[in-house]
Design a protein around this motif. Structure first.
Motif, mmCIF file in Angstrom:
data_model
loop_
_atom_site.group_PDB
_atom_site.id
_atom_site.type_symbol
_atom_site.label_atom_id
_atom_site.label_comp_id
_atom_site.label_asym_id
_atom_site.label_seq_id
_atom_site.Cartn_x
_atom_site.Cartn_y
_atom_site.Cartn_z
ATOM 1 N N ARG A 66 65.257 3.407 18.204
ATOM 2 C CA ARG A 66 64.086 3.856 18.965
ATOM 3 C C ARG A 66 64.002 3.180 20.331
ATOM 4 N NH1 ARG A 66 62.442 8.746 17.175
ATOM 5 N NH2 ARG A 66 62.704 8.782 14.907
ATOM 6 N N LEU A 67 64.297 1.893 20.402
ATOM 7 C CA LEU A 67 64.365 1.217 21.695
ATOM 8 C C LEU A 67 65.631 1.621 22.445
ATOM 9 C CD1 LEU A 67 63.459 -0.859 23.819
ATOM 10 C CD2 LEU A 67 64.562 -2.629 22.431
ATOM 11 N N THR A 68 66.732 1.760 21.742
ATOM 12 C CA THR A 68 68.009 2.108 22.362
ATOM 13 C C THR A 68 67.904 3.380 23.183
ATOM 14 O OG1 THR A 68 68.930 1.319 20.260
ATOM 15 C CG2 THR A 68 70.480 2.191 21.882
ATOM 16 N N SER A 69 67.222 4.377 22.650
ATOM 17 C CA SER A 69 67.077 5.653 23.352
ATOM 18 C C SER A 69 66.383 5.483 24.694
ATOM 19 C CB SER A 69 66.294 6.639 22.480
ATOM 20 O OG SER A 69 66.993 6.929 21.286
ATOM 21 N N LYS A 70 65.434 4.566 24.751
ATOM 22 C CA LYS A 70 64.721 4.338 26.008
ATOM 23 C C LYS A 70 65.562 3.532 26.990
ATOM 24 C CE LYS A 70 60.180 4.794 23.925
ATOM 25 N NZ LYS A 70 58.844 4.206 23.678
ATOM 26 N N LEU A 71 66.446 2.707 26.488
ATOM 27 C CA LEU A 71 67.347 1.967 27.367
ATOM 28 C C LEU A 71 68.286 2.921 28.102
ATOM 29 C CD1 LEU A 71 68.409 -0.943 24.972
ATOM 30 C CD2 LEU A 71 66.695 -1.045 26.782
ATOM 31 N N ARG A 72 68.552 4.069 27.508
ATOM 32 C CA ARG A 72 69.508 5.019 28.060
ATOM 33 C C ARG A 72 68.973 5.784 29.264
ATOM 34 N NH1 ARG A 72 70.141 10.110 26.906
ATOM 35 N NH2 ARG A 72 68.818 10.013 25.065
ATOM 36 N N LEU A 73 67.684 5.740 29.515
ATOM 37 C CA LEU A 73 67.078 6.598 30.529
ATOM 38 C C LEU A 73 67.673 6.388 31.918
ATOM 39 C CD1 LEU A 73 63.337 6.524 29.417
ATOM 40 C CD2 LEU A 73 65.074 8.265 28.961
ATOM 41 N N ASP A 74 67.950 5.140 32.290
ATOM 42 C CA ASP A 74 68.474 4.854 33.628
ATOM 43 C C ASP A 74 69.908 4.352 33.624
ATOM 44 O OD1 ASP A 74 66.064 5.544 34.938
ATOM 45 O OD2 ASP A 74 65.214 3.593 34.426
ATOM 46 N N LEU A 97 73.011 11.573 21.884
ATOM 47 C CA LEU A 97 73.666 11.304 23.167
ATOM 48 C C LEU A 97 74.125 9.854 23.312
ATOM 49 C CD1 LEU A 97 71.337 13.324 25.584
ATOM 50 C CD2 LEU A 97 73.478 14.050 24.503
ATOM 51 N N THR A 98 73.596 8.973 22.492
ATOM 52 C CA THR A 98 73.973 7.565 22.562
ATOM 53 C C THR A 98 75.061 7.266 21.538
ATOM 54 O OG1 THR A 98 71.764 6.902 23.306
ATOM 55 C CG2 THR A 98 73.109 5.190 22.297
ATOM 56 N N THR A 99 75.949 6.349 21.864
ATOM 57 C CA THR A 99 76.999 5.929 20.934
ATOM 58 C C THR A 99 76.447 4.868 19.995
ATOM 59 O OG1 THR A 99 78.731 6.375 22.572
ATOM 60 C CG2 THR A 99 79.298 4.911 20.733
ATOM 61 N N TYR A 100 76.443 5.154 18.706
ATOM 62 C CA TYR A 100 75.966 4.205 17.702
ATOM 63 C C TYR A 100 77.109 3.842 16.768
ATOM 64 C CZ TYR A 100 71.163 5.223 19.092
ATOM 65 O OH TYR A 100 69.991 5.350 19.811
ATOM 66 N N THR A 101 77.205 2.550 16.437
ATOM 67 C CA THR A 101 78.306 2.052 15.624
ATOM 68 C C THR A 101 77.785 1.132 14.529
ATOM 69 O OG1 THR A 101 79.804 2.138 17.525
ATOM 70 C CG2 THR A 101 80.477 0.771 15.659
#
Length: 245
Positions: A66-74, A97-101
């Motif tokens: 949930r935080l990771t998605s917001k980090l991706r904005l910029d 859209l984000t790479t998760y491992t």
């Protein structure tokens, strides 16, 4: 003293990961619905206020993302890493859209030794690290040309907030594993989570030993009123490598 809390001296990573696999679905629903005021009003804003300019971000212990998605904005690239398969599956389901491992940060760095980031985020991770020195060393490697942002429970005041400061097995100066009902200020999950209590000096020593200089350290209060709990519940810090590689 909270009778539901146990102080233990040993815990495996597999056991801790299984706890988070159990917690993840309900926890994700709570965060997504903005029902965790500590996360939405204290921790997340502290991190997001400090990500400006970062183009390559690694979110360590990203949970359900949930935080990771917001980090991706910029940012141009964001990678989320977490040892809990259930958490990563949930993250992928709402953020393709984000790479998760699925990995611990130590294992991921060992497999990707050339990876680096402008910013490494470890939100509420360090107190869950069974091997603190190894985790901080991995953060340092990833941020060798960047910064680290980390938040965690405040080791001096969390035992009082959670109710185990008077437990016979607890000593502030010792490193111990704390098994406790997982809950937030507004919700109890009916499940157990483990965190590691260690004194604040242990965290600062780990950063210093790994080659990270703490440039900012804040003690953050929770969202509750001062009369309910007047002390800070969280520690937030920013650090940079003492030497660039």
């Amino acid at each position: 003293m909270n009778e539901d809390i146990r102080i233990v001296t040993q815990k495996s990573q597999a056991a801790v990961t299984e706890e988070w696999d159990q917690i993840a679905p309900e926890r994700d629903a709570q965060v997504a619905g903005n029902h965790d005021a500590s996360f939405s009003q204290v921790l997340e804003p502290w991190v997001l206020d400090r990500i400006s300019g970062a183009k390559r971000i690694v979110d360590v212990g990203c949970g359900t993302g949930r935080l990771t998605s917001k980090l991706r904005l910029d940012a141009e690239q964001v990678i989320g890493i977490d040892p809990s398969p259930t958490s990563i599956n949930i993250a992928r389901s709402h953020d393709p859209l984000t790479t998760y491992t699925v990995a611990s940060v130590e294992d991921w760095v060992a497999k990707h030794p050339n990876a680096d980031a402008d910013l490494v985020v470890a939100n509420m991770v360090l107190m869950d690290a069974l091997e603190l020195d190894a985790v901080v060393s991995a953060l340092r490697h990833l941020a060798r040309n960047g910064r680290v942002l980390a938040t965690m429970t405040h080791p001096a005041f969390w035992p009082f907030y959670w109710g185990y400061a008077t437990n016979p097995g607890f000593n502030y100066s010792d490193e111990v594993f704390v098994e406790a009902p997982f809950k937030t200020s507004t919700h109890e999950f009916g499940l157990t989570a483990t965190h590691v209590h260690r004194p604040l000096s242990a965290y600062l020593r780990a950063f210093h030993t790994s080659g990270l200089e703490v440039t900012e350290l804040e003690e953050l209060r929770g969202p509750e009123s001062h009369t309910k709990f007047p002390f800070p519940r969280f520690v937030a810090l920013e650090a940079v490598p003492t030497t660039r590689l």
